[in-house]
Design an enzyme around this catalytic site. Structure first.
Site, PDB file in Angstrom:
ATOM      1  N   LYS A  91      13.567  91.359  35.074  1.00  0.00           N
ATOM      2  CA  LYS A  91      15.220  91.076  35.178  1.00  0.00           C
ATOM      3  C   LYS A  91      15.823  91.186  33.912  1.00  0.00           C
ATOM      4  O   LYS A  91      16.811  91.768  33.641  1.00  0.00           O
ATOM      5  CB  LYS A  91      15.417  89.854  35.628  1.00  0.00           C
ATOM      6  CG  LYS A  91      14.920  89.384  36.957  1.00  0.00           C
ATOM      7  CD  LYS A  91      15.152  88.077  37.572  1.00  0.00           C
ATOM      8  CE  LYS A  91      14.594  86.794  36.885  1.00  0.00           C
ATOM      9  NZ  LYS A  91      13.218  86.775  36.944  1.00  0.00           N
ATOM     10  N   ARG A 130      19.263  80.157  40.752  1.00  0.00           N
ATOM     11  CA  ARG A 130      17.648  80.134  41.129  1.00  0.00           C
ATOM     12  C   ARG A 130      17.571  78.833  42.250  1.00  0.00           C
ATOM     13  O   ARG A 130      16.448  78.884  42.641  1.00  0.00           O
ATOM     14  CB  ARG A 130      17.131  79.493  39.924  1.00  0.00           C
ATOM     15  CG  ARG A 130      15.969  80.467  39.489  1.00  0.00           C
ATOM     16  CD  ARG A 130      15.527  80.143  38.273  1.00  0.00           C
ATOM     17  NE  ARG A 130      14.089  80.345  37.708  1.00  0.00           N
ATOM     18  CZ  ARG A 130      14.130  81.115  36.706  1.00  0.00           C
ATOM     19  NH1 ARG A 130      15.236  81.623  35.929  1.00  0.00           N
ATOM     20  NH2 ARG A 130      13.046  81.459  36.034  1.00  0.00           N
ATOM     21  N   ARG A 167       3.324  89.922  28.103  1.00  0.00           N
ATOM     22  CA  ARG A 167       4.550  89.877  27.382  1.00  0.00           C
ATOM     23  C   ARG A 167       4.397  89.369  25.913  1.00  0.00           C
ATOM     24  O   ARG A 167       3.607  88.243  25.821  1.00  0.00           O
ATOM     25  CB  ARG A 167       5.519  89.044  28.433  1.00  0.00           C
ATOM     26  CG  ARG A 167       6.695  88.832  27.854  1.00  0.00           C
ATOM     27  CD  ARG A 167       7.742  88.316  28.683  1.00  0.00           C
ATOM     28  NE  ARG A 167       7.463  87.260  29.502  1.00  0.00           N
ATOM     29  CZ  ARG A 167       8.167  87.066  30.747  1.00  0.00           C
ATOM     30  NH1 ARG A 167       9.142  87.693  31.157  1.00  0.00           N
ATOM     31  NH2 ARG A 167       7.865  86.096  31.404  1.00  0.00           N
ATOM     32  N   ARG A 174       5.459  83.560  25.113  1.00  0.00           N
ATOM     33  CA  ARG A 174       6.026  82.415  25.585  1.00  0.00           C
ATOM     34  C   ARG A 174       5.203  81.246  26.008  1.00  0.00           C
ATOM     35  O   ARG A 174       3.987  81.531  26.792  1.00  0.00           O
ATOM     36  CB  ARG A 174       6.856  82.761  26.650  1.00  0.00           C
ATOM     37  CG  ARG A 174       8.132  83.266  26.564  1.00  0.00           C
ATOM     38  CD  ARG A 174       8.897  83.968  27.598  1.00  0.00           C
ATOM     39  NE  ARG A 174       9.061  83.096  28.737  1.00  0.00           N
ATOM     40  CZ  ARG A 174       9.665  83.153  29.939  1.00  0.00           C
ATOM     41  NH1 ARG A 174      10.643  84.381  30.039  1.00  0.00           N
ATOM     42  NH2 ARG A 174       9.839  82.388  30.937  1.00  0.00           N
ATOM     43  N   ARG A 184       4.963  78.982  38.352  1.00  0.00           N
ATOM     44  CA  ARG A 184       6.610  79.546  38.519  1.00  0.00           C
ATOM     45  C   ARG A 184       6.695  80.270  39.745  1.00  0.00           C
ATOM     46  O   ARG A 184       7.730  80.417  40.279  1.00  0.00           O
ATOM     47  CB  ARG A 184       6.742  80.190  37.283  1.00  0.00           C
ATOM     48  CG  ARG A 184       6.863  79.520  35.973  1.00  0.00           C
ATOM     49  CD  ARG A 184       6.450  80.008  34.611  1.00  0.00           C
ATOM     50  NE  ARG A 184       7.607  81.050  34.535  1.00  0.00           N
ATOM     51  CZ  ARG A 184       7.357  82.358  33.661  1.00  0.00           C
ATOM     52  NH1 ARG A 184       6.048  82.271  33.064  1.00  0.00           N
ATOM     53  NH2 ARG A 184       8.351  83.237  33.522  1.00  0.00           N
TER      54      ARG A 184
HETATM   55  P1  AMP Z   1      12.982  82.477  32.693  1.00  0.00           P
HETATM   56  O1  AMP Z   1      13.167  82.669  31.342  1.00  0.00           O
HETATM   57  O2  AMP Z   1      14.215  82.805  33.467  1.00  0.00           O
HETATM   58  O3  AMP Z   1      11.759  82.638  33.236  1.00  0.00           O
HETATM   59  O4  AMP Z   1      13.540  80.702  32.482  1.00  0.00           O
HETATM   60  C1  AMP Z   1      12.313  79.919  31.896  1.00  0.00           C
HETATM   61  C2  AMP Z   1      12.444  78.606  32.447  1.00  0.00           C
HETATM   62  O5  AMP Z   1      13.748  78.217  32.196  1.00  0.00           O
HETATM   63  C3  AMP Z   1      12.207  78.567  33.818  1.00  0.00           C
HETATM   64  O6  AMP Z   1      10.917  78.397  34.261  1.00  0.00           O
HETATM   65  C4  AMP Z   1      12.876  77.159  34.338  1.00  0.00           C
HETATM   66  O7  AMP Z   1      12.160  76.116  33.727  1.00  0.00           O
HETATM   67  C5  AMP Z   1      14.004  77.498  33.260  1.00  0.00           C
HETATM   68  N1  AMP Z   1      15.329  77.904  33.922  1.00  0.00           N
HETATM   69  C6  AMP Z   1      15.995  78.925  33.645  1.00  0.00           C
HETATM   70  N2  AMP Z   1      16.934  79.503  34.534  1.00  0.00           N
HETATM   71  C7  AMP Z   1      16.857  78.287  35.296  1.00  0.00           C
HETATM   72  C8  AMP Z   1      17.829  78.067  36.421  1.00  0.00           C
HETATM   73  N3  AMP Z   1      18.960  78.534  36.867  1.00  0.00           N
HETATM   74  N4  AMP Z   1      17.650  76.655  37.069  1.00  0.00           N
HETATM   75  C9  AMP Z   1      16.623  75.926  36.624  1.00  0.00           C
HETATM   76  N5  AMP Z   1      15.881  76.245  35.673  1.00  0.00           N
HETATM   77  C10 AMP Z   1      15.975  77.453  35.030  1.00  0.00           C
END
Ligand code: AMP
Length: 285
Positions: free
Chosen positions: A65, A142, A176, A220, A231
């Site tokens: 994404k 989300r 990654r 990460r 996840r």
């Molecule tokens: P990502 O980089 O999008 O994988 O996000 C990393 C982490 O941030 C996720 O695993 C969640 O813990 C938190 N996170 C990011 N976006 C959201 C969202 N819209 N709602 C809830 N938690 C989020």
């Protein structure tokens, strides 16, 4: 535009954090005049002259994404807003929220809607002050609740749902790497996954860093096998229903990635009816 503003005001009684989001999003959202896509099976007709798009990118962790949203944001001249980046910025700062967020993220769970909306509101506010308009959201909404709140405050033009087989997602997350200095994303995985159930094989070459980034690569903390698997579980439980939410609105464009960036990028542009070579666009890429 006045109708959109009225809609924001009338929905602003629902809750404190929604009010905050509404106030902050107001001018960003109201500046978009792109046409919402309503039909069931649509061909995305995007007017490339009006680039104040309000798009959402959905998809499992590791699907890409961020990569595609950030490229499109340059092409279309709108900000790419990744809520995961907002969370990571917050957890790298010291403070009680940072500790709480680190725990949640490292368990592969979702941060509460309240916290995420507050972070997003602040980001929109900063963008508004800089004169930003339009957006490509990545990682938000989300949950269905987040999607409903967003729906209350603004019109999303298009939702792109990126898809890859689960095996590829896991390998991509584990491969990654991020340059701690320039912030660019790379991937050291060399992926060759046999297609199942009639799906084609998927191959992705590694996306290796330039020499100046090699010694600065970090991983990460939530890209371990155990956390990625949690996840993914959380995605299927909480985020997959968001796909249905937008599918029912006729806004969802499914996009199965055919391979790595070189194969997928031109195909995605084609699916979006975008022409990379159009004057300002080609200059931006
Ligand atoms: P990502 O980089 O999008 O994988 O996000 C990393 C982490 O941030 C996720 O695993 C969640 O813990 C938190 N996170 C990011 N976006 C959201 C969202 N819209 N709602 C809830 N938690 C989020």
């Amino acid at each position: 535009m006045a109708a959109v503003i009225r809609a924001f005001r009338s929905s602003s009684s629902s809750s404190t954090f929604t009010n905050y989001f509404i106030r902050r999003s107001l001018s960003t959202a109201a500046s978009s005049s792109a046409t919402p896509l309503k039909s069931e099976s649509f061909t995305p007709l995007i007017d490339t002259k009006d680039k104040n798009v309000q798009w959402v990118f959905l998809g499992c962790p590791g699907v890409g994404k961020g990569t595609f949203a950030s490229r499109l944001s340059v092409l279309l001249g709108v900000p790419h807003i990744a809520t995961g980046d907002l969370v990571r910025e917050e957890l790298s700062a010291s403070g009680p929220l940072s500790k709480q967020l680190t725990e949640i993220v490292n368990q592969g769970k979702l941060v509460s809607d309240e916290i995420i909306i507050s972070l997003l509101s602040k980001r929109l506010e900063t963008g508004e002050a800089k004169g930003e308009s339009g957006f490509i959201l990545d990682g938000f909404p989300r949950t269905v609740r987040q999607a409903e709140i967003l729906d209350d405050v603004t019109d999303i033009d298009l939702v792109v749902n990126l898809k890859l087989p689960e095996k590829v997602l896991v390998e991509k997350c584990l491969g990654r790497r991020i340059c701690s200095q320039c912030g660019k994303n790379f991937n050291v995985a060399n992926i060759n996954v046999k297609g199942e159930n009639g799906n084609p094989d998927i191959s992705m070459d590694p996306l290796l860093p330039p020499p100046q980034c090699v010694s600065k690569l970090i991983t990460r903390s939530d890209d371990t096998e155990a956390i990625v698997s949690e996840r993914l579980r959380v995605y299927y439980e909480k985020s997959q229903p968001v796909e249905d939410f937008y599918r029912n609105q006729g806004k969802l464009m499914e996009f199965k990635l055919p391979g790595g960036l070189p194969e997928s990028w031109p195909k995605l542009l084609e699916a979006l009816n975008l022409d990379e070579n159009e004057d300002k666009q080609s200059a931006a890429v």
